[in-house]
Design an enzyme around this catalytic site. Structure first.
Site, mmCIF file in Angstrom:
data_model
loop_
_atom_site.group_PDB
_atom_site.id
_atom_site.type_symbol
_atom_site.label_atom_id
_atom_site.label_comp_id
_atom_site.label_asym_id
_atom_site.label_seq_id
_atom_site.Cartn_x
_atom_site.Cartn_y
_atom_site.Cartn_z
ATOM 1 N N ASP A 23 0.860 -1.191 0.000
ATOM 2 C CA ASP A 23 0.000 0.000 0.000
ATOM 3 C C ASP A 23 0.888 1.230 0.000
ATOM 4 O OD1 ASP A 23 -2.425 -1.412 0.067
ATOM 5 O OD2 ASP A 23 -2.375 -1.554 2.255
ATOM 6 N N ASP A 77 -7.033 -1.532 -4.516
ATOM 7 C CA ASP A 77 -8.090 -1.141 -3.571
ATOM 8 C C ASP A 77 -9.045 -0.133 -4.206
ATOM 9 O OD1 ASP A 77 -6.882 -2.752 -1.634
ATOM 10 O OD2 ASP A 77 -5.677 -1.088 -0.859
#
Length: 193
Positions: free
Chosen positions: A159, A173
């Site tokens: 991330d 995401d």
């Protein structure tokens, strides 16, 4: 069309194989087509979008792994957006960090179901886009879980997009969230019809 005096005004009912009073072969020969694209077009759209978004997710993760280090964020929009490298063993918002293997197995099952059951049945542009985004997002994070440290089915998801007062996330995401929004819109539109 007018009827003769004393005759009822009626239109002849289409015969089997006719559409709007014109036979199906005649419509094909005359170049008339249905307004609904063929299912093959949806499959092509889904495949292209899913592959492009999956490649974008993997490319951005590759770049940030080369350019960023954990704990050293780069401010992009002052006070709002940063590039900040994180490794997430859990699901959304780092929940379920002790269930990494289960999350990976579930993601694999979801991806197989999307590709083998859901995608072949798509018959609309909105659902085609939503399913392609969902496939790209699930495949992007699943790739991390399968091939990144500490090992297969236990890999941490990369991330790197940090927004103030929100979780750190990635392109995959974003695809999953976008797909969820599109499916909600589709559901609302279907109910209104």
């Amino acid at each position: 069309m007018q009827a003769a005096p004393g005759e009822a005004i009626t239109a002849a009912a289409p015969q089997p194989g006719e559409v709007d009073g014109e036979s199906a072969p005649l419509r094909v020969l005359s170049g008339a087509t249905s307004t609904t694209p063929a299912p093959g077009k949806f499959r092509i759209l889904m495949a292209v979008m899913a592959l492009v978004l999956y490649a974008l997710d993997q490319f951005t993760k590759h770049v940030v792994l080369q350019k960023l280090t954990v704990g050293d964020p780069i401010e992009v929009v002052p006070g709002l957006l940063w590039w900040s490298l994180h490794f997430n063993p859990g699901a959304a918002f780092s929940m379920g960090t002790q269930f990494t293997v289960a999350i990976a197995v579930l993601a694999l099952c979801v991806l197989v179901a999307l590709m083998g059951i859901v995608a072949p049945r798509v018959r609309g542009w909105l659902t085609a886009v939503a399913v392609s985004w969902l496939m790209a997002g699930v495949a992007g994070n699943l790739t991390d879980r399968l091939f990144r440290a500490p090992g297969p089915f236990r890999g941490y998801v990369v991330d790197f997009i940090a927004v103030r007062s929100f979780a750190v996330f990635n392109v995959a995401d974003m695809c999953i969230t976008g797909a969820a929004i599109l499916l909600i819109i589709w559901s609302v539109r279907s109910e209104r019809r």
